[in-house]
Design a protein around this motif. Structure first.
Motif, PDB file in Angstrom:
ATOM      1  N   ALA A 240       0.832  -1.208   0.000  1.00 12.78           N
ATOM      2  CA  ALA A 240       0.000   0.000   0.000  1.00 12.78           C
ATOM      3  C   ALA A 240       0.860   1.249   0.000  1.00 12.78           C
ATOM      4  N   LEU A 241       1.921   1.258   0.791  1.00 15.07           N
ATOM      5  CA  LEU A 241       2.809   2.421   0.834  1.00 15.07           C
ATOM      6  C   LEU A 241       3.562   2.579  -0.480  1.00 15.07           C
ATOM      7  N   ARG A 242       3.969   1.473  -1.070  1.00 12.44           N
ATOM      8  CA  ARG A 242       4.634   1.549  -2.379  1.00 12.44           C
ATOM      9  C   ARG A 242       3.692   2.099  -3.436  1.00 12.44           C
ATOM     10  N   GLY A 243       2.415   1.701  -3.365  1.00 14.20           N
ATOM     11  CA  GLY A 243       1.437   2.092  -4.364  1.00 14.20           C
ATOM     12  C   GLY A 243       0.874   3.483  -4.184  1.00 14.20           C
ATOM     13  N   GLY A 244       1.344   4.212  -3.191  1.00 11.28           N
ATOM     14  CA  GLY A 244       0.881   5.581  -2.997  1.00 11.28           C
ATOM     15  C   GLY A 244      -0.488   5.693  -2.373  1.00 11.28           C
ATOM     16  N   VAL A 245      -0.950   4.636  -1.708  1.00 17.24           N
ATOM     17  CA  VAL A 245      -2.259   4.692  -1.057  1.00 17.24           C
ATOM     18  C   VAL A 245      -2.213   5.749   0.048  1.00 17.24           C
ATOM     19  N   PRO A 246      -3.180   6.655   0.110  1.00 20.03           N
ATOM     20  CA  PRO A 246      -3.174   7.676   1.169  1.00 20.03           C
ATOM     21  C   PRO A 246      -3.192   7.018   2.546  1.00 20.03           C
TER      22      PRO A 246
END
Length: 313
Positions: A81-87
């Motif tokens: 999620a952090l890699r994918g730019g999830v807020p």
């Protein structure tokens, strides 16, 4: 006697080691701060009261409402999620956690992005937060998504001086499909996506990840009733085109894509619901020489958006 007189005198002589304190006392203290910043002033008390009220008062909702906050649980999901730019608003880390590569990467990604609070919590607290899920010591809190209103998408097109190009999803429940549609809308110059409020995929962490960051600039609107939202679009002069395997016309024959249009995509299995299908101005099919029965929402929307963008270029 002279010594006694000096001790009883009210006058004080220069004190040893004063260090120029008297000189400093004569220096100015700068401009007087405004009344709102002066402690004890009436305006200061009023400003403090207003600040406290604004903290207690909930933030104003977007016209389309907000989703609930979400928790991403587990080391691999959190890192992805952090890699994918999830807020994200907060990364919870279990106390005395076994510090492996995934934990270190999660902490590094959160620190590099900035704006993410890092909170250390005991395992029982994380168990309570996640209802006993296997969180592996990492929990990421995703803030509520603020949805647009369907009318906002028309306003966005008008502001850009363009014919509206919107995708509406009917019965699509997989967040990854929603994320894929958002990505296609962004790629082909669309103005947003409309989803129903109930029984439909929302902007979850999975949808954010699949959108590959395009969800940050492509609005998603939520309609209380999709049929009524489509009828409103029709009254505004927008053509509603539904995709259906048994559509009366093929995609290449449809002239409506040249002007303002809403493309309605149904679920892969059931297609368009009856009321939504009856509301559409046109029902079109995508020719598939390979013999596949249907396409998922993301692929179908991408094909039609490409055709619309090609005609408008």
């Amino acid at each position: 006697m002279a010594a006694n007189n000096r001790r009883m005198s009210g006058k004080k002589g220069a004190q040893v080691g004063s260090g120029g304190q008297r000189r400093k006392g004569l220096e100015g203290k700068g401009p007087t701060p405004p009344a709102e910043m002066r402690k004890g002033h009436k305006k200061n008390r009023i400003a403090n009261a207003k600040a406290k009220q604004s903290v207690r008062r909930p933030a104003p909702k977007g016209r389309g409402g907000k989703s609930a906050s979400e928790l991403v649980v587990g080391r691999n999901p959190v890192v992805e999620a952090l890699r994918g730019g999830v807020p994200a608003s907060t990364l919870y880390v279990q106390q005395f956690i076994d510090n492996d590569e995934r934990v270190r990467e999660a902490l590094q990604l959160a620190a590099e992005r900035g704006g993410i609070n890092l909170m250390e919590a005991p395992r029982p607290e994380l168990d309570r937060m996640t209802n006993g899920l296997n969180h592996q010591g990492l929990v990421l809190q995703v803030p509520p998504y603020e949805y647009a209103h369907p009318e906002d998408l028309l306003d966005a097109a008008a502001d850009e001086g363009e014919d509206a190009l919107i995708v509406a999803l009917d019965g699509v429940t997989d967040p990854r499909n929603l994320g894929a549609v958002v990505r296609s809308v962004s790629a082909f110059g669309g103005h947003g996506v409309v989803v129903p409020e109930r029984r439909a995929a929302g902007m979850t962490a999975g949808a954010w990840k699949t959108s590959a960051g395009t969800a940050a600039r492509t609005p998603v609107a939520r309609a209380t009733n999709l049929t009524r939202a489509l009828e409103h679009y029709k009254k505004a002069g927008v053509t509603v085109v539904g995709l259906a395997a048994d559509g009366e016309a093929e995609l290449g024959e449809l002239q409506a894509l040249d002007g303002p249009v809403v493309i309605v995509v149904g679920s892969e299995g059931k297609g368009l619901s009856r009321l939504v299908g009856e509301t559409c101005d046109h029902r079109v099919r995508i020719p598939m020489p390979g013999g596949a029965e249907s396409l998922n929402a993301g692929v179908a929307a991408g094909i039609v958006l490409y055709e619309a963008a090609r005609r408008r270029s």
